[in-house]
Write an enzyme that holds these catalytic residues in place. Structure first.
Site, mmCIF file in Angstrom:
data_model
loop_
_atom_site.group_PDB
_atom_site.id
_atom_site.type_symbol
_atom_site.label_atom_id
_atom_site.label_comp_id
_atom_site.label_asym_id
_atom_site.label_seq_id
_atom_site.Cartn_x
_atom_site.Cartn_y
_atom_site.Cartn_z
ATOM 1 N N ARG A 90 31.974 62.903 48.380
ATOM 2 C CA ARG A 90 30.784 63.700 48.647
ATOM 3 C C ARG A 90 29.702 63.335 47.639
ATOM 4 N NH1 ARG A 90 32.474 64.294 52.898
ATOM 5 N NH2 ARG A 90 32.947 66.202 54.095
ATOM 6 N N GLU A 93 21.791 63.801 53.261
ATOM 7 C CA GLU A 93 22.004 62.777 54.284
ATOM 8 C C GLU A 93 21.375 63.206 55.601
ATOM 9 O OE1 GLU A 93 26.332 61.311 52.478
ATOM 10 O OE2 GLU A 93 26.257 62.434 54.357
ATOM 11 N N HIS A 142 27.404 56.486 55.072
ATOM 12 C CA HIS A 142 28.478 57.431 55.383
ATOM 13 C C HIS A 142 29.326 56.937 56.566
ATOM 14 C CE1 HIS A 142 29.560 61.913 54.700
ATOM 15 N NE2 HIS A 142 30.616 61.262 55.133
#
Length: 317
Positions: free
Chosen positions: A236, A265, A284
């Site tokens: 994270r 994000e 990601h």
């Protein structure tokens, strides 16, 4: 029974099937859902699924018929668990569906950094090798991993697998973990937080984000690290203070960083790590192998099916 997937696009761009969920009820899948669309779209639903849409107390209280929230991910910090429990809503996540995919991303980042793979490949493509007087050249140091120390924060399924591969590479493995020595394989040595930062040549963040460990990597902990150290984060973004990390890179107090996650994000244009030197960022995607996404959907459907049968699995609240 009405079932709604609020933000299914990233998990399934159309290349996979939602059939396993549709067999359990009247399914509607939305690619994306903004906050102000949640109540309208989830109205009358018994079960909703969210990947990153935040489901807080205010929304939960506006959905009296809601009984199940499925998180299309392992992390579930986007759901207010207390409010869900208070309102009789079961929340389930999907643990360990993407372990191998995420581990692969972590090692992809590390091998790119220590070998400068992308840099040398682009150099060759630009004609540098064809014009070279020698049969071989290097643009950066090539770092051998054998003998170096890998530090791991978070020894869940991902951290344990990263450690196993590090051991195979001939690296010393240390970990900051709540597990006691007898619970660890012999090649992992537990250490305290400061020792983790001081000793690590490569520091890998594998822990879930909590209120207690936000900015685990901050200016103080970075000051304990070797200037030759590498940090990798596919867990994270909030585990790192991106301002402090970008400053350490700019001041050559850190060798390189490889991340698959950021605090916000998608990132804003002023995200410090976007312009930091020797910082390698992927969007990601660590969890996004076809195998992992297929498992995510299948296990999400199984969570709901088990709930309907009174066999609660993967319940996080």
């Amino acid at each position: 029974m009405k079932i709604v997937v609020l933000d299914g696009y990233v998990a399934n761009t159309g290349d996979l099937s939602w059939d396993e969920l549709s067999q359990l009820g009247d399914l509607t899948v939305y690619d994306r859902t903004s906050r102000d669309q949640v109540v309208e779209r989830a109205k009358g639903a018994t079960a909703i699924f969210t990947n990153k849409v935040v489901i807080d107390r205010e929304l939960i209280e506006q959905l009296p018929g809601l009984r199940f929230i499925g998180v299309l991910a392992t992390g579930y910090n986007n759901v207010d668990l207390v409010a869900a429990r208070r309102n009789g809503v079961t929340v389930c996540n999907v643990p360990a569906y993407s372990t191998h995919s995420v581990v692969q991303n972590i090692w992809g980042h590390l091998l790119n950094i220590v070998n400068s793979t992308a840099l040398h490949s682009e150099s060759v493509r630009n004609g540098d090798w064809s014009q070279c007087q020698d049969f071989s050249y290097r643009l950066t140091p090539i770092i051998e991993l054998a003998g170096l120390t890998m530090g791991i924060y978070g020894l869940g399924s991902i951290g344990a697998e990263v450690a196993k591969i590090a051991n195979a590479f001939g690296m010393k493995v240390i970990a900051y973990t709540s597990k006691v020595p007898w619970q660890l394989p012999g090649y992992i040595m537990p250490v305290e937080k400061k020792e983790l930062f001081e000793q690590s040549d490569v520091l890998v963040l594998c822990a879930p984000l909590t209120a207690q460990n936000k900015h685990f990597v901050d200016a103080e902990s970075l000051s304990w690290m070797k200037p030759t150290a590498i940090i990798l984060n596919a867990a994270r973004g909030g585990l790192m203070d991106s301002v402090a990390v970008s400053e350490a890179l700019a001041q050559n107090k850190l060798y390189a960083v490889g991340v698959d996650v950021l605090e916000k994000e998608p990132p804003t244009a002023d995200e410090p790590l976007l312009k930091a030197p020797r910082c390698y960022i992927t969007p990601h995607i660590a969890w996004q192998s076809d195998v992992a996404r297929r498992a995510l959907i299948a296990k999400s459907a199984q969570n709901l099916k088990s709930y309907l049968e009174g066999k609660h699995i993967n319940v996080v609240n």
